[in-house]
Design a protein around this motif. Structure first.
Motif, PDB file in Angstrom:
ATOM      1  N   ASP A  74      35.072  35.377  41.962  1.00 21.30           N
ATOM      2  CA  ASP A  74      35.736  35.005  43.206  1.00 21.30           C
ATOM      3  C   ASP A  74      36.630  36.133  43.711  1.00 21.30           C
ATOM      4  OD1 ASP A  74      34.505  32.590  43.126  1.00 21.30           O
ATOM      5  OD2 ASP A  74      36.232  31.457  42.429  1.00 21.30           O
ATOM      6  N   LEU A  75      37.275  36.836  42.793  1.00 23.83           N
ATOM      7  CA  LEU A  75      38.099  37.984  43.174  1.00 23.83           C
ATOM      8  C   LEU A  75      37.230  39.045  43.838  1.00 23.83           C
ATOM      9  CD1 LEU A  75      40.623  39.773  43.214  1.00 23.83           C
ATOM     10  CD2 LEU A  75      40.108  40.438  40.858  1.00 23.83           C
ATOM     11  N   GLU A  76      36.093  39.316  43.252  1.00 28.75           N
ATOM     12  CA  GLU A  76      35.201  40.329  43.816  1.00 28.75           C
ATOM     13  C   GLU A  76      34.696  39.905  45.193  1.00 28.75           C
ATOM     14  OE1 GLU A  76      32.341  40.594  40.705  1.00 28.75           O
ATOM     15  OE2 GLU A  76      33.554  41.973  39.488  1.00 28.75           O
ATOM     16  N   THR A  77      34.379  38.617  45.338  1.00 29.34           N
ATOM     17  CA  THR A  77      33.939  38.104  46.645  1.00 29.34           C
ATOM     18  C   THR A  77      35.050  38.241  47.684  1.00 29.34           C
ATOM     19  OG1 THR A  77      32.442  36.508  45.600  1.00 29.34           O
ATOM     20  CG2 THR A  77      33.107  36.066  47.872  1.00 29.34           C
ATOM     21  N   LEU A  93      47.469  47.117  54.218  1.00 31.12           N
ATOM     22  CA  LEU A  93      47.912  46.985  52.830  1.00 31.12           C
ATOM     23  C   LEU A  93      47.291  45.748  52.212  1.00 31.12           C
ATOM     24  CD1 LEU A  93      51.725  47.599  53.352  1.00 31.12           C
ATOM     25  CD2 LEU A  93      50.340  48.960  51.814  1.00 31.12           C
ATOM     26  N   LEU A  94      47.164  45.774  50.891  1.00 28.00           N
ATOM     27  CA  LEU A  94      46.705  44.596  50.159  1.00 28.00           C
ATOM     28  C   LEU A  94      47.656  44.349  48.995  1.00 28.00           C
ATOM     29  CD1 LEU A  94      44.572  42.385  49.610  1.00 28.00           C
ATOM     30  CD2 LEU A  94      43.394  44.039  48.135  1.00 28.00           C
ATOM     31  N   ILE A  95      48.078  43.086  48.847  1.00 32.46           N
ATOM     32  CA  ILE A  95      48.935  42.691  47.725  1.00 32.46           C
ATOM     33  C   ILE A  95      48.245  41.558  46.978  1.00 32.46           C
ATOM     34  CG2 ILE A  95      51.218  41.930  46.989  1.00 32.46           C
ATOM     35  CD1 ILE A  95      52.319  42.856  49.690  1.00 32.46           C
ATOM     36  N   ILE A  96      48.172  41.686  45.678  1.00 38.87           N
ATOM     37  CA  ILE A  96      47.552  40.663  44.836  1.00 38.87           C
ATOM     38  C   ILE A  96      48.622  40.060  43.934  1.00 38.87           C
ATOM     39  CG2 ILE A  96      45.798  40.166  43.098  1.00 38.87           C
ATOM     40  CD1 ILE A  96      44.310  42.676  44.044  1.00 38.87           C
ATOM     41  N   GLU A  97      48.771  38.748  44.012  1.00 41.51           N
ATOM     42  CA  GLU A  97      49.681  38.054  43.097  1.00 41.51           C
ATOM     43  C   GLU A  97      48.854  37.232  42.115  1.00 41.51           C
ATOM     44  OE1 GLU A  97      52.795  34.359  42.813  1.00 41.51           O
ATOM     45  OE2 GLU A  97      52.582  35.318  44.758  1.00 41.51           O
ATOM     46  N   GLY A  98      48.944  37.577  40.837  1.00 42.44           N
ATOM     47  CA  GLY A  98      48.199  36.845  39.825  1.00 42.44           C
ATOM     48  C   GLY A  98      48.916  35.579  39.418  1.00 42.44           C
ATOM     49  N   LEU A 105      45.737  43.975  33.603  1.00 41.06           N
ATOM     50  CA  LEU A 105      44.752  45.033  33.381  1.00 41.06           C
ATOM     51  C   LEU A 105      43.349  44.606  33.775  1.00 41.06           C
ATOM     52  CD1 LEU A 105      45.878  46.698  30.037  1.00 41.06           C
ATOM     53  CD2 LEU A 105      46.138  47.556  32.366  1.00 41.06           C
ATOM     54  N   GLU A 106      43.072  43.318  33.729  1.00 40.58           N
ATOM     55  CA  GLU A 106      41.761  42.838  34.149  1.00 40.58           C
ATOM     56  C   GLU A 106      41.577  43.041  35.650  1.00 40.58           C
ATOM     57  OE1 GLU A 106      39.306  41.904  32.435  1.00 40.58           O
ATOM     58  OE2 GLU A 106      39.994  41.165  30.499  1.00 40.58           O
ATOM     59  N   VAL A 107      42.654  42.829  36.410  1.00 45.79           N
ATOM     60  CA  VAL A 107      42.591  43.050  37.857  1.00 45.79           C
ATOM     61  C   VAL A 107      42.413  44.542  38.141  1.00 45.79           C
ATOM     62  CG1 VAL A 107      43.805  42.768  40.048  1.00 45.79           C
ATOM     63  CG2 VAL A 107      44.042  41.040  38.253  1.00 45.79           C
ATOM     64  N   GLU A 112      39.175  49.324  39.905  1.00 48.09           N
ATOM     65  CA  GLU A 112      38.725  50.678  39.590  1.00 48.09           C
ATOM     66  C   GLU A 112      37.203  50.779  39.467  1.00 48.09           C
ATOM     67  OE1 GLU A 112      41.039  51.824  36.197  1.00 48.09           O
ATOM     68  OE2 GLU A 112      42.721  52.454  37.445  1.00 48.09           O
ATOM     69  N   ASN A 113      36.526  49.667  39.657  1.00 42.01           N
ATOM     70  CA  ASN A 113      35.069  49.707  39.753  1.00 42.01           C
ATOM     71  C   ASN A 113      34.709  50.545  40.981  1.00 42.01           C
ATOM     72  OD1 ASN A 113      32.346  48.981  40.617  1.00 42.01           O
ATOM     73  ND2 ASN A 113      32.468  47.283  39.169  1.00 42.01           N
ATOM     74  N   PRO A 114      33.774  51.497  40.854  1.00 39.42           N
ATOM     75  CA  PRO A 114      33.421  52.351  42.003  1.00 39.42           C
ATOM     76  C   PRO A 114      33.086  51.576  43.272  1.00 39.42           C
ATOM     77  CG  PRO A 114      32.397  53.175  40.000  1.00 39.42           C
ATOM     78  CD  PRO A 114      33.041  51.865  39.632  1.00 39.42           C
TER      79      PRO A 114
END
Length: 321
Positions: A74-77, A93-98, A105-107, A112-114
């Motif tokens: 879902d994150l990738e989508t 800008l993009l801000i991600i709140e887990g 580190l998973e995020v 960092e995936n190309p």
């Protein structure tokens, strides 16, 4: 066409540490400077009870799971959706709140995936720590090994640490907390002591990740798939009647210690309109909702090994709330 990566910030921190407060301050700063910001909100439960706080923002929600495990796709989508928007020049800008139980580190690994690194440039991993509860959660007598491991991950992955709620912490406890954090994070990671998430904006927006340095997101295989929150869950209580403020406060104060976080929207007797509430560290705060249209009262409780039936029984019994 040259694609300029969007500056991206990750906000992590354990339950009730003040992540949303800092996120709202960052959004306010963007609005003052006319910068278009996208937000990804991740919730452990089935509903984001704080959605009323983000009515005017470009917010995408990831519900019923944690970014680092059950809803990674879902994150990738969601990132794909933001990529489409940037092609229309809608995002600065993009801000991600887990969630309060996610491994940052998973995020970072996803970003960092190309496929995504050419569109999003991670500038900083910001971790919040509740200074009033940190040492308690570090104790083997009052927390689980999973929680202690999770807190360690949120600290060791950080480029900036906000030691929040220092107004609730005494000097010796605060000093001991800082020493413990430095031992985990290292001396080079800046620590800002704050209350209510008040941090100089310049510090929040600094680019702290050097893309030329080898990424720490390459975790060992066994670490990449270890989830330290298998017992943590969210329970939603609704529908809610009007409640007496004193009865509600008393009920929350008598909840078992396994309840780590409470939040929601309530309708209080003798008070006009709806109020959002935040409950953590045995502290309860209310804030009137300015635009309550379409919002329904509900309570979200997050904790370890929660039993919905028992909580509902407690809620219905206590003072006939």
């Amino acid at each position: 066409m040259l694609v300029v990566p969007i500056p991206t910030y990750m906000i992590s921190g354990f339950l009730g540490s003040g992540k949303t407060t800092v996120l709202l301050k960052m959004i306010e700063e963007c609005e003052r400077k006319n910068r278009r910001v996208g937000v990804i909100l991740n919730e452990l439960g089935e509903v984001n009870i704080e959605k009323p706080l983000f009515q005017k923002q470009n917010v995408k929600e990831l519900l019923n799971g944690c970014i680092c495990c059950t809803i990674k796709e879902d994150l990738e989508t969601t990132l794909d959706e933001f990529i489409q928007e940037t092609q229309k020049n809608k995002l600065d800008l993009l801000i991600i709140e887990g969630t309060g139980v996610s491994n940052p580190l998973e995020v970072k690994k996803v970003l960092e995936n190309p496929i995504y690194s050419s569109h999003f440039r991670l500038y900083s991993m910001i971790s919040l720590i509740d200074s009033s509860t940190f040492l308690e959660y570090q104790s083997v007598f009052s927390s689980t090994a999973d929680i202690r491991k999770l807190l360690e991950e949120q600290i060791t992955s950080a480029d900036l640490i906000l030691l929040n709620k220092q107004d609730l912490t005494k000097g010796k406890t605060l000093n001991k907390t800082i020493r413990k954090i430095k031992g985990l994070a290292g001396e080079s990671v800046p620590i800002f002591q704050t209350s209510y998430g008040r941090v100089p904006p310049l510090e929040l927006w600094k680019r702290r990740i050097d893309p030329s340095i080898h990424s720490s997101a390459e975790m060992r295989e066994e670490d990449a798939h270890s989830h330290h929150h298998s017992g943590l869950r969210a329970v939603k209580i609704e529908p809610l009647p009007k409640m007496k403020k004193r009865d509600f406060e008393s009920w929350l104060s008598h909840l078992p210690k396994t309840i780590l976080r409470g939040k929601g929207v309530v309708n209080l007797e003798g008070h006009e309109g709806l109020y959002s509430f935040q409950f953590s560290s045995n502290m309860l705060e209310f804030e009137r909702i300015k635009h309550p249209a379409g919002i329904h009262p509900a309570i979200i409780l997050i904790g370890d090994q929660l039993q919905r039936t028992e909580l509902m029984h407690s809620f219905n019994r206590f003072g006939k709330v």
